[in-house]
Structures are given as C-alpha cells and as structure tokens.
Design an enzyme around this catalytic site. Structure first.
Site, PDB file in Angstrom:
ATOM      1  N   SER A  30       0.860  -1.186   0.000  1.00 34.35           N
ATOM      2  CA  SER A  30       0.000   0.000   0.000  1.00 34.35           C
ATOM      3  C   SER A  30       0.895   1.234   0.000  1.00 34.35           C
ATOM      4  O   SER A  30       2.099   1.144   0.225  1.00 34.35           O
ATOM      5  CB  SER A  30      -0.871   0.016   1.248  1.00 34.35           C
ATOM      6  OG  SER A  30      -0.036   0.117   2.382  1.00 34.35           O
ATOM      7  N   LYS A  31       0.271   2.360  -0.250  1.00 32.76           N
ATOM      8  CA  LYS A  31       1.007   3.618  -0.270  1.00 32.76           C
ATOM      9  C   LYS A  31       1.719   3.839   1.071  1.00 32.76           C
ATOM     10  O   LYS A  31       2.902   4.172   1.127  1.00 32.76           O
ATOM     11  CB  LYS A  31       0.000   4.738  -0.508  1.00 32.76           C
ATOM     12  CG  LYS A  31       0.583   6.022  -1.005  1.00 32.76           C
ATOM     13  CD  LYS A  31      -0.568   6.948  -1.381  1.00 32.76           C
ATOM     14  CE  LYS A  31      -0.231   8.400  -1.166  1.00 32.76           C
ATOM     15  NZ  LYS A  31       0.819   8.944  -1.967  1.00 32.76           N
ATOM     16  N   ARG A  32       0.974   3.597   2.147  1.00 30.77           N
ATOM     17  CA  ARG A  32       1.529   3.845   3.471  1.00 30.77           C
ATOM     18  C   ARG A  32       2.697   2.910   3.776  1.00 30.77           C
ATOM     19  O   ARG A  32       3.743   3.293   4.259  1.00 30.77           O
ATOM     20  CB  ARG A  32       0.442   3.670   4.525  1.00 30.77           C
ATOM     21  CG  ARG A  32       0.518   4.729   5.617  1.00 30.77           C
ATOM     22  CD  ARG A  32      -0.508   4.448   6.625  1.00 30.77           C
ATOM     23  NE  ARG A  32      -0.819   3.012   6.505  1.00 30.77           N
ATOM     24  CZ  ARG A  32      -1.483   2.311   7.375  1.00 30.77           C
ATOM     25  NH1 ARG A  32      -1.930   2.851   8.420  1.00 30.77           N
ATOM     26  NH2 ARG A  32      -1.724   1.019   7.202  1.00 30.77           N
ATOM     27  N   GLU A  49       5.796   3.777   1.795  1.00 33.87           N
ATOM     28  CA  GLU A  49       6.480   4.938   2.356  1.00 33.87           C
ATOM     29  C   GLU A  49       7.272   4.563   3.600  1.00 33.87           C
ATOM     30  O   GLU A  49       8.416   4.978   3.768  1.00 33.87           O
ATOM     31  CB  GLU A  49       5.483   6.053   2.659  1.00 33.87           C
ATOM     32  CG  GLU A  49       5.303   6.957   1.451  1.00 33.87           C
ATOM     33  CD  GLU A  49       4.034   7.778   1.465  1.00 33.87           C
ATOM     34  OE1 GLU A  49       3.397   7.882   2.526  1.00 33.87           O
ATOM     35  OE2 GLU A  49       3.681   8.302   0.393  1.00 33.87           O
TER      36      GLU A  49
END
Ligand code: GLU
Length: 492
Positions: free
Chosen positions: A260-262, A265
C-alpha cells in the site's frame, strides 16, 4: 482479430507503481502481438477527480517508454477516450438493458434503502442487499405501475438504473492467468449502473467501453477480480462476447501484505512513478524490474530492454502468486543500466545535474573523465553529483566515519607525499607518476598502502571511498591538490 488492450486508470491521484506495471504488461502484450495499446481515462467518479492526474499518467507513460496508440490527446477511431465525454453512450446502453428486461429504474431514497437494511438486519440477515428478494418490496420499475414510473420520470424524480442480478447463478469464466474462476451471484447486490446524477458507475462504463472499443484482452490488477462476475453478467445481459480476462498478481511489500502507499512509504519505497522521475531513476531499469515483478521469460536471464521484453512477453508466464517488491533488486537493475549506457548517453544528463547544482564544467573532456571514473561506482545517476562534487570543489567537511581512518601518522605521511609531488612539473602530474610517488613514500616509511591512501583520499574528497584516486588527482590538477592537502593538514 487483432489484439486490442487498454490501460484504464482513474485520474484520482498520481500514477502508482502498480498502475505503471499494469500499463507495462498491457503494452508488452500489445507489442508482442502487433496489437494496439489504448489509454482510457475512467473519470466518472467526479468526487475523486484530481485535476493534474491525467497529465501525470501521460507523462509517466512517456517517461517509461510506453507509447500510447490511441487515447486522449492522441486520437483514434474509438474515441472519445475520456469516460466523462461518453455519457450519452452509457445512457443509451443502460436504456437498452431496461428495455430488454435486464435492468430497471429504482426510485428509492437513501433513507428508504437504509430502512430496508435495518429491518432485515433486525430479522437476522447480517448483510442485507438490494437483490432479487428485496427489490420486490422497493420502489422501482418492477414494482410500480408503468404509469407511476412515467409520472415520476416526467416529474424529474431522481432515479438510478440497477442491474437485475439473477437469484442463484454461478458465473464462470476462464482467466488467462488464474485459470477457471467461479462466483456465486447470491452475494451480489443489484448493481447500480447509472447513478442519479446521470453518470455511469465503473461497471457499466467499463463494460460498455471495453465492448465498443473492441478490446480483446482485459489485463488488470487482481483487485478487480471481484468485479469481473458483475462484468460477466453485464456482457451476458447485453448478449456480447466478453473479452479475455487476465488478472495480474498483487505487488507485495517486503514485510508482507499488499504494497500500500503507506507501507511503501514506511519501507522507503517510492510509490508514485513521478517519484522515480524526480528521483532520477533509470526508466529502462524500472521497466525491466517491473516486467519481472510477476512475470519471467522462463530462463535465468534478467536484463532485457523494452524491445526484448516486447518479444518475450506472454501471459502464460505471468505468475498467480503475489510478487514482492525488492528495492535492492531495483537498484541492481539501475546500476546495471547506468553501466550499460555509453558516455555520450550519460553526458547530457549528468551535465544537467551538475549545472543544476551550480557547478561549472571546465571542459567536455573534464566531464567525460568524471563520468568514466564514476560510471562503475554509482547506482543512481544523481550519485555522479554526490560522489563527484569533489572534482569541482574542495570538500567543505570531512566525513566523520572516514576520519576514523585519519591516524596519528597520517599528517607525517601526507606531508612526505606532498613534498614528492610538489616537485613534479605540471606535465608530470599524471596518474601513473602520482601512483609511483605514493609507492615510494610508503616504502620509505615502511607502511602499508592504505596508511597513506586513506588520509589522501579524505584530504582530496572528504570521503572514505570513491573513484580511482590517481586519475582523480590528475584531473583536479597540481595546484588544487596541493591546496587541499594543506588545508587538510591545517584542519585535521
Ligand atoms: N478504472 C479502473 C482503475 O482505476 C480500471 C480497472 C480496469 O482495468 O478495469 O484501475
């Protein structure tokens, strides 16, 4: 029939790395089969629309070397290629389904639907739906009289068009990657096809477009697999032959679970294509890496440029299981591609990076030498600047870790080396001679190579590692080298 595939992103944000892989697989498949690659913008969800997203998608594809054959701004025989410009088409097809008895108008308000859900939950149904049973007690064109329906429509009452999902049916289809897939219609809502604002939902627009754009293969992420039975129902209702379906494996994070994006990151993985563009990654390395994220040609070869990938790519070699995003592997590809590039390919890019940092490039030969000395060492093109800044200016600071190698006898050794090279004429200030002088110095003092090499490197570059030092000294030039030695002796 010639192959036609599409990449159909929703412009709800920047192009995610997973989206780029989907686009790439579609493109490779199209080129492999001498087919057509279509870009279609699925922008029917106005509430999630992001202004710059479409341009970002187009720029990202261009940067990656994925050429669009048909699409917005590009044209083609099947346009318009933005769904927001195709409203009339969806209306026509929604009407067609109502007329053929496969869909119906529904006038229920949100409150009425909530009320129905609550009522059913109270009577023990954990997940009530608007379906073949409940539709019979709701306000729609199946329960209301024709006159009443007409009256409401003339009156301008809000309505949606819903698909009449059959009660108990098994939908089966063959996925090109996953094999036989079957779904039960029992858990399905009567899908909304046309919303009350007149916009189609994803399902209707997607199916109508894939059919009218004559798409032969739908290649998309696994997250769309649960939508496919709904699409199959729609194809059946229209009496259309569905395209072939291929659902790509998920991209997984190294720590497990979907990337996922989170998650990305937090694991230091850039998530949007534009981050790779801004981060100066090699587009061909990223393409090569992404191609292998869920696919392989079936041998142990790893390096293939876009042209070769087009020749090699087939759907039967795409894996079913999730593919782990290994950032180290990406950097390995990146390094490889930098090594493969010719100096002439690298030069304008490296030059722009140096100029961007405010460095002046003394001559073309100077830049060529800097690139030659660093090409085998950098893993990303911007490291030419971080590792090569010392060719242009004296170190402002010395790396702390490197300084641990600056020992008690370092000054004495460097001074002795300095005396030797000071005596050299400008013309003799050459890599081979500079090396010979170093050998003479260590011999005289009876110490090992590193004893002098390390402090010298620190004095010249501020770092404990870097390119071959002697050609670097030659390039930097006598006066500057002596100056840097003096200032290191003073400061350290
Ligand atoms: N608009 C969908 C997306 O954003 C398209 C899915 C599909 O390819 O059908 O990915």
């Amino acid at each position: 029939m010639s192959v036609r595939v599409r990449f159909a992103p929703s412009p709800t944000g920047f192009l995610h790395i997973g989206g780029l892989r989907t686009a790439l697989y579609n493109y490779l498949f199209a080129r492999h089969n001498e087919g057509t690659f279509v870009l279609r913008i699925e922008d029917t969800d106005q509430s999630r629309y992001v202004e710059d997203a479409e341009q970002d998608i187009i720029d990202s594809l261009e940067w990656a070397g994925i050429e669009i054959d048909e699409g917005p701004g590009k044209g083609g025989d099947f346009g318009p290629y933005r769904q927001s410009e195709r409203k009339d088409i969806y209306h026509k097809y929604a009407e067609q389904l109502v007329e053929s008895g496969h869909a119906y108008y529904a006038f229920d308000t949100v409150e009425e639907i909530d009320e129905m859900r609550e009522r059913l939950m109270k009577s023990g149904n954990p997940s009530p739906k608007y379906d073949s049973i409940t539709r019979q007690s709701m306000k729609n064109s199946l329960t209301l009289s024709q006159d009443e329906v007409k009256k409401r429509m003339d009156n301008g009452d809000e309505y949606v068009v819903r698909l009449k999902v059959p009660r108990k049916e098994t939908i089966r289809f063959e996925d090109e990657i996953r094999g036989n897939v079957s779904f039960d219609t029992e858990g399905l809502d009567d899908q909304v096809l046309l919303k009350s604002d007149g916009m189609p939902t994803y399902h209707l627009a997607n199916v109508v477009d894939d059919h009218t754009m004559e798409i032969t293969h739908v290649i998309r992420g696994e997250e769309w697999l649960p939508s496919t039975p709904k699409h199959m129902l729609l194809y059946n209702s229209f009496g259309w032959e569905p395209p072939k379906m291929a659902h790509l494996p998920l991209i997984m994070s190294p720590s497990g679970g979907k990337l996922s994006k989170r998650k990305a990151e937090s694991e230091g993985i850039p998530v949007n294509t534009k981050d790779y563009m801004a981060g100066n990654y090699e587009p061909d390395a990223l393409v090569n890496f992404l191609a292998y994220l869920g696919w392989s040609p079936g041998d142990d070869s790893e390096i293939h440029d876009m042209k070769e990938l087009c020749e090699l790519f087939t759907l039967d070699r795409v894996s079913k299981g999730g593919a782990v995003f290994n950032y180290k592997k990406l950097m390995w590809y990146n390094e490889n591609y930098i090594r493969q590039h010719s100096i002439d390919e690298l030069k304008p890019r490296v030059e722009a990076l140096f100029l961007g940092k405010g460095y002046e490039i003394p001559s073309d030969d100077f830049l060529t030498t800097v690139i030659e000395l660093l090409q085998e060492r950098v893993s990303k093109i911007d490291e030419f600047v971080s590792m090569g800044a010392f060719f242009f200016e004296a170190p402002k600071a010395y790396d702390e870790n490197a300084l641990k190698k600056w020992k008690d006898d370092s000054s004495r050794l460097i001074l002795s080396y300095k005396t030797r090279i000071e005596a050299l004429s400008e013309d003799d200030f050459k890599a081979a001679t500079l090396k010979k002088k170093l050998e003479e110095t260590i011999e005289e003092h009876g110490v090992g190579f590193g004893k002098l090499m390390m402090p010298l490197r620190i004095a010249i570059s501020g770092q404990g590692f870097g390119p071959d030092l002697f050609p670097a000294l030659e390039l930097i030039g006598k006066e500057e080298v002596l100056g840097r030695i003096d200032s290191a002796l003073e400061r350290l």
